[in-house]
Enzyme design. Structure first.
Site, PDB file in Angstrom:
ATOM      1  N   CYS A  24       1.399  -1.134   0.246  1.00  0.00           N
ATOM      2  CA  CYS A  24       0.255  -0.434  -0.243  1.00  0.00           C
ATOM      3  C   CYS A  24       1.046   1.620  -0.271  1.00  0.00           C
ATOM      4  O   CYS A  24       1.152   1.430  -0.967  1.00  0.00           O
ATOM      5  CB  CYS A  24      -0.810   0.180   0.720  1.00  0.00           C
ATOM      6  SG  CYS A  24      -2.425   0.743   0.390  1.00  0.00           S
TER       7      CYS A  24
ATOM      8  N   HIS B  98      -3.525  -6.167   1.617  1.00  0.00           N
ATOM      9  CA  HIS B  98      -2.994  -6.504   2.625  1.00  0.00           C
ATOM     10  C   HIS B  98      -4.039  -7.302   3.301  1.00  0.00           C
ATOM     11  O   HIS B  98      -3.968  -8.244   2.520  1.00  0.00           O
ATOM     12  CB  HIS B  98      -2.927  -5.407   4.197  1.00  0.00           C
ATOM     13  CG  HIS B  98      -4.195  -4.383   4.054  1.00  0.00           C
ATOM     14  ND1 HIS B  98      -4.859  -2.700   3.275  1.00  0.00           N
ATOM     15  CD2 HIS B  98      -5.383  -4.442   4.635  1.00  0.00           C
ATOM     16  CE1 HIS B  98      -5.786  -2.540   3.813  1.00  0.00           C
ATOM     17  NE2 HIS B  98      -6.299  -4.287   4.511  1.00  0.00           N
TER      18      HIS B  98
END
Ligand SMILES: [Zn+2]
Lengths: 256, 453
Positions: free
Chosen positions: A93, A194
């Site tokens: 990310c 994630h």
């Protein structure tokens, strides 16, 4: 006594929003289960990044901590040196964005990244990209489908030399219009998944480990297999995994 | 916020309790309250839950200022924070009830409509004790003009991560600055709370403004590594302990732990004037002693004698089903709620030592946050070597987390079967089991385990 394999977790207080420390735990445990000693080194903001670790892990974070992390990373050459020396990197990310050429901050201003990945991240006015993701990985990686969860506002476009981690089956990924997700440059892997990503995708964890340690024995992962089956199904059939309507209404009325 | 850290205002412990005059409500507000109450009753009657939220919404639709008007003329206290709101509010309401009638949202409906409906049945002269969601405290303070606010802690929740927590603190700060007559009771061991509470300036009208700092000995620090004022590192000095806690200070600006006016030494609440009160609760754990310390200080701000408050709190047994013990096919199952990493760290302290088996329920409903990645921030490693069963809609995610924590465990989706599995695993004839769950899983578990069958 063999030296333990060192896994550096970079700036957990800045880049650790979504349980990202879990990725370091997964890497270390998968080595220990194979009787290979491993240790996780937390690297806090303001501390120098240790050279000589085999794997570096970075997670996601909000805008201000992300800019701070980029500044810290660019102040030295330790991470770039380590990669040149053969270390692997997993960047999730905000971590992916920081390793690119440039990324957009909260003020819309462009920040310089580390340039380890050939990509750029900007923002659009659309809503954040949130939800379950399924990715068909690049065939050359030889990995099964990846499952994860994304939550980001960035749009990442890949440069001419970049190779994506895979193609999005469900979800948004890089959101740059080419259906790609993540980016791979040698032993450096960036992804928007994630969850944490390595907990749900042990094959990717072993891929990173093997890239620096050579071939590894297989491990039985019954708990992970069950979770993967459930999550891949949930992503492809989201309506079947919504809370039941009746209890949903009950909750709505009760206000919780 | 770019202003410098203000020096913490000096606490004023003198509380002048002004006898409140009952206020005649305007016709519109009375009609709105009646309509809301009727809807709430109807909703409860058809079995659609407490009805407090829908009732409050109806009232607000008819009269937007209902909360302000209905709260006016009552002594009131508002409790907020990420963890411990419901328990602290329950204890505080018990303390206030030792003196007279109390209106409170004990079922935990803590958004504005829930606050409104808790005032439907308020008797004239009743004290008001409200738990308020941390994201809505500013709105509640602006409407209720509370006599006191009790600020427990701020840490990230599933729904609002880092940035949001900082924003809540900033909102609190502004709201308290705009309500100078409100007495602030704040946790001196939480840097975010300390920063937020520091906004209360000495009042110009009378002497009721001030902050009562309470040393709660809070231990969760992971969300307070950066100074809320300037972003630098907060340093915790492990060797300098004073007045019930460890000293902390920002490494570059003046924000630091204020000197507490009340603090905990073991289970004794000590006041700066030397008085001591032994807090004995029927609720388990160190964290509830901290909650009680905050509640005593809150009750004192409304003029309740601390000895009387402590006595009243010692009679509270369960809070909205938490700590409740259920008999499930011969097993005694104690229910515990934990919603976020800070709450889980506390829950892992609360559970009884081995051989007590532990069942853990994890959901990822809207109210829990749809993404359970926070499981990786909880030190489940502490459960190694125990009998553990994973359950809930996202029990599979928990199972993987436990596996990586080297916690040998079983997985069972059905709540009753999960308890049975834990009972078998314990080998005891009449086992005692601790069941820890996050928000919607807790409610599912309570429903599943109380239903017969
Ligand atoms: Zn500071």
């Amino acid at each position: 006594m063999t030296e333990p394999v060192s896994i550096a977790l970079l700036y957990p207080e800045l880049l650790g929003t979504y349980g990202d420390g879990g990725n370091a735990t997964v890497l270390a445990q998968r080595l220990r289960w194979r009787n290979i000693p491993a240790k996780v080194i937390d690297v806090h903001a303001g501390e120098p990044i240790p050279g000589g670790c085999q794997i570096y892990v970075m997670g996601g974070g909000e805008d201000a901590p992300q800019a701070l992390a980029a500044q810290e990373l660019r102040a030295g050459s330790a991470l770039v040196d380590a990669v040149e020396g053969g270390a692997a990197v997993l960047a999730v990310c905000a971590g992916l964005q920081v390793l690119g050429q440039r990324f957009a901050g909260q003020d819309g201003k462009s920040h310089l990244g580390l340039g380890l990945l050939d990509c750029e991240t900007h923002r659009d006015d659309g809503p954040r990209r949130i939800g379950e993701v399924v990715v068909a990985p690049d065939a050359e990686l030889g990995l099964p489908d990846l499952t994860g969860y994304e939550n980001h506002g960035g749009v990442t476009t890949l440069g001419p030399t970049a190779r994506p981690l895979g193609q999005v089956v469900v979800g948004h990924g890089n959101a740059g219009g080419d259906g790609s997700e993540g980016i791979v440059n040698g032993r450096v892997v960036g992804t928007y998944l994630h969850g944490p990503v390595l907990a749900r995708n042990p094959a990717l964890a072993d891929h990173l480990l093997s890239s620096v340690l050579g071939p590894l024995d297989p491990i039985d992962d019954p708990e992970v297999d069950a979770l993967r089956k459930e999550r891949l199904h949930a992503a492809r059939h989201p309506h079947m995994h919504m809370p039941q309507l009746s209890s949903g209404w009950r909750r709505l009325l009760r206000g919780n | 916020m770019s202003d410098d850290c203000p020096a913490p205002p000096r606490a004023r412990r003198t509380v002048c309790w002004v006898k409140m005059q009952p206020v005649e409500l305007p016709l519109r507000t009375r009609v709105a309250a009646m309509a809301g109450r009727a809807i709430a009753d109807a909703s409860r009657w058809v079995g659609a839950g407490e009805g407090s939220v829908i009732g409050g919404r109806v009232t607000l639709a008819i009269d937007q200022r209902a909360l302000e008007l209905m709260a006016a003329g009552h002594q009131s206290v508002v409790v907020s924070g990420t963890n411990g709101k419901t328990t602290t509010n329950r204890l505080l309401a018990a303390a206030l009830a030792s003196r007279g009638p109390v209106s409170t949202n004990s079922a935990g409906a803590n958004l504005i409509p829930g606050l409104v409906s808790s005032l439907f049945r308020g008797r004239a002269g009743a004290a008001v004790s409200l738990e308020v969601d941390e994201g809505h405290l500013a709105e509640a303070v602006a409407a209720v003009h509370p006599t006191a606010v009790v600020l427990l802690n701020l840490s990230r929740d599933q729904l609002d991560r880092f940035g949001e927590v900082r924003r809540h603190a900033a909102d609190w700060r502004l709201a308290l600055a705009a309500s100078p007559a409100t007495v602030v009771v704040a946790n001196a061991d939480d840097p975010l709370v300390t920063w937020a509470a520091g906004a209360c300036q000495p009042a110009t009208n009378g002497d009721r403004c001030g902050v009562t700092w309470v040393g709660t000995g809070q231990r969760w620090r992971a969300d307070a590594s950066a100074c809320p004022n300037c972003g630098s590192r907060i340093r915790w000095s492990d060797d300098r302990s004073e007045r019930g806690g460890v000293h902390w200070a920002c490494s570059s600006c003046p924000l630091a732990r204020p000197r507490p006016d009340a603090w905990l030494e073991g289970s004794d609440l000590v006041l700066a004037d030397g008085r001591r009160f032994d807090i004995r609760l029927q609720l388990p754990g160190r964290v509830n002693v901290s909650n009680a310390a905050m509640a005593v200080a809150g009750a004192m701000a409304l003029g309740v004698d601390p000895a009387r408050a402590v006595r009243a709190m010692s009679r509270v047994r369960a809070v909205a089903g938490r700590y409740q013990v259920l008999n499930v096919s011969g097993s005694r199952v104690r229910l515990l709620l934990a919603k976020n990493p800070a709450g889980w760290a506390e829950a892992l302290d609360l559970i009884r030592p081995p051989p007590t088996p532990v069942v853990i329920g994890i959901n990822a409903g809207v109210a829990d946050g749809r993404d359970p990645s926070w499981l990786w921030d909880v030190p489940f490693e502490r459960l190694r070597g125990r009998v553990v069963v994973a359950t809930g809609d996202r029990g599979r995610d928990l199972s993987v987390r436990l596996r990586y924590a080297d916690v040998v465990h079983s997985y069972e989706h059905d709540y009753r079967k999960a308890v049975a599995l834990a009972a078998t695993g314990s080998g005891a004839k009449q086992p005692e089991i601790d069941f820890v769950a996050n928000y919607t899983s807790f409610q599912d578990a309570r429903r599943a385990l109380t239903s017969s069958g």
